[in-house]
Design a protein around this motif. Structure first.
Motif, mmCIF file in Angstrom:
data_model
loop_
_atom_site.group_PDB
_atom_site.id
_atom_site.type_symbol
_atom_site.label_atom_id
_atom_site.label_comp_id
_atom_site.label_asym_id
_atom_site.label_seq_id
_atom_site.Cartn_x
_atom_site.Cartn_y
_atom_site.Cartn_z
ATOM 1 N N SER A 36 0.799 -1.229 0.000
ATOM 2 C CA SER A 36 0.000 0.000 0.000
ATOM 3 C C SER A 36 0.837 1.287 0.000
ATOM 4 N N TYR A 323 7.485 2.188 -6.921
ATOM 5 C CA TYR A 323 6.134 1.730 -7.248
ATOM 6 C C TYR A 323 6.112 0.997 -8.578
ATOM 7 N N ARG A 363 -1.602 0.331 -8.030
ATOM 8 C CA ARG A 363 -0.226 0.624 -7.672
ATOM 9 C C ARG A 363 0.253 -0.312 -6.580
HETATM 10 N N1 GLU Z 1 3.332 9.391 -0.478
HETATM 11 C C1 GLU Z 1 3.105 8.045 -0.054
HETATM 12 C C2 GLU Z 1 2.232 7.285 -1.031
HETATM 13 O O1 GLU Z 1 1.890 7.781 -2.076
HETATM 14 C C3 GLU Z 1 2.565 8.007 1.345
HETATM 15 C C4 GLU Z 1 1.093 8.150 1.526
HETATM 16 C C5 GLU Z 1 0.606 9.500 1.142
HETATM 17 O O2 GLU Z 1 1.020 10.460 1.760
HETATM 18 O O3 GLU Z 1 -0.134 9.577 0.168
HETATM 19 O O4 GLU Z 1 1.931 6.156 -0.741
#
Ligand code: GLU
Length: 387
Positions: A36, A323, A363
């Protein structure tokens, strides 16, 4: 109960929601494989933690300047000048409560009602919502796999109107892992300068690069683009400091002053002793970066090979960040449905692409250990075969 439209017009962060659900399931004893949130699984390097502990013991527990500890701003200016070739001085820097807060603060400081912000899709989940919270308008520019999910100069030119204030550029990209080349940046820079808009360069993944990919800040290309570049960065991803909440923005002084005004009435300074940890991150040994990058590289290679062998999935191999952005359109499922079923049936957590403006994708974050990746990919493979 009535809530402000600024709140009812946005949805909570899906990356955080999926992550919270996965963590809660794990706590209940469920054997979950979580891909996640983009959160490195490593602990913060010891010397950084020691520096924060020392700062606590020395009484660095009081309010500090709203824009950040002078020593941290000095260290950041040095890093930006020497490492990134961006001629920013301490007065060009504001320290914020993480990269997310940097960008939120910035939108509040620059955006008026109906001002337009250009955001290429797939985008990081929070960009459009921050624009909405600032009462601006996001102009989403869809990109395709054929263009490696990168906005073209023609697309940028066409999206600009007299109301455009900001173009958001994220390289290496979350969620796609794509990295803009200096030549591509050069073409975009010409238009930004010609149209006289701001470019917000989100460089939070600048140190996480693979296969010889090079990060270059758009602000280094020439003086004209430098004057219009707002660099956003932080410590969370590179130094495994997600929970510390230390980020920063570097830009021309008026932008920093405007952001400092906002910050002085909202959060005040970032946690004082956390800032001393950040100084140690910049000034201490850097081998921790190489070690973490080595692990990410190994995980990336593994997850890419596994994903290649699973039918009905397609993707571009990421050159940066951590990712894997999988196109699931061949399965016939949309992203929320796919992720819900994957979680229920196989106990694998992934973020639906709809959060990033790409409902045909999901993702997977591979900022987790190889055992989890191996088990999670076994389960994903099984899930696809059972569909
Ligand atoms: N930036 C990271 C993500 O995209 C951490 C969660 C968030 O701040 O969105 O998973």
């Amino acid at each position: 109960m009535k809530f402000a439209s600024r709140v009812t017009n946005v949805v909570p962060s899906l990356t955080l929601a999926v992550d919270a659900k996965a963590k809660a399931m794990k706590k209940e004893g469920i054997d979950i494989c979580s891909f996640s949130a983009g959160e490195p699984d490593f602990d913060t390097p010891t010397h950084i933690k020691e520096a924060a502990k020392k700062a606590l013991d020395e009484g660095k527990t009081k309010y500090g300047p709203a824009s950040g500890e002078p020593a941290l701003k000095e260290a950041l200016a040095k890093k930006l000048q020497e490492e990134d070739h961006l001629n920013f001085k301490p007065e060009n820097i504001i320290v914020t409560n993480g990269g997310k807060h940097s960008l939120f603060n910035l939108m509040l400081a620059l955006i008026e009602v109906d001002d337009e912000v250009i955001i290429p899709a797939p985008y990081w989940v929070s960009y459009p919502e921050m624009v909405t919270l600032a009462h601006g308008k996001s102009v989403i520019v869809p990109t395709t796999v054929e263009q490696h999910y990168k906005i073209t100069p023609e697309q940028l030119r066409q999206a600009i109107t007299p109301k455009t204030r900001i173009f958001v550029l994220n390289s290496p990209s979350n969620p796609t892992g794509m990295v803009y080349t200096p030549e591509e940046l050069q073409e975009l820079a010409k238009i930004i300068v010609e149209k006289d808009i701001w470019v917000v360069s989100d460089e939070i993944y600048q140190k996480i690069l693979y296969d010889g990919a090079v990060h270059r800040s758009i602000g280094t290309l020439n003086t004209e683009i430098f004057e219009r570049t707002i660099v956003s960065n932080g410590f969370a991803k590179s130094y495994a400091m997600t929970g510390w909440r230390v980020g920063y923005i570097a830009a021309t002084e008026p932008v920093i002053k405007a952001m400092t005004t906002v910050q002085s009435h909202s959060t005040s300074n970032v946690c004082t002793f956390a800032q001393y940890g950040a100084i140690a991150a910049l000034q201490g040994p850097q081998d921790c970066l190489a070690e973490m990058l080595h692990a990410f590289t190994e995980r990336r290679q593994y997850i890419v090979e596994r994903a290649k062998a699973i039918p009905n999935l397609s993707f571009l191999t990421p050159n940066g960040a951590f990712y894997l952005f999988l196109d699931i359109s061949q399965t016939g499922l949309k992203s929320i449905d796919f992720c819900q079923k994957l979680l229920e049936q196989q106990k694998v957590a992934a973020v639906p692409g709809i959060a990033f403006g790409a409902d045909d994708c999901i993702r997977l974050s591979y900022a987790t250990d190889l055992t989890t990746i191996e088990k999670g990919m076994d389960r994903l493979d099984k899930f696809i075969h059972l569909l």
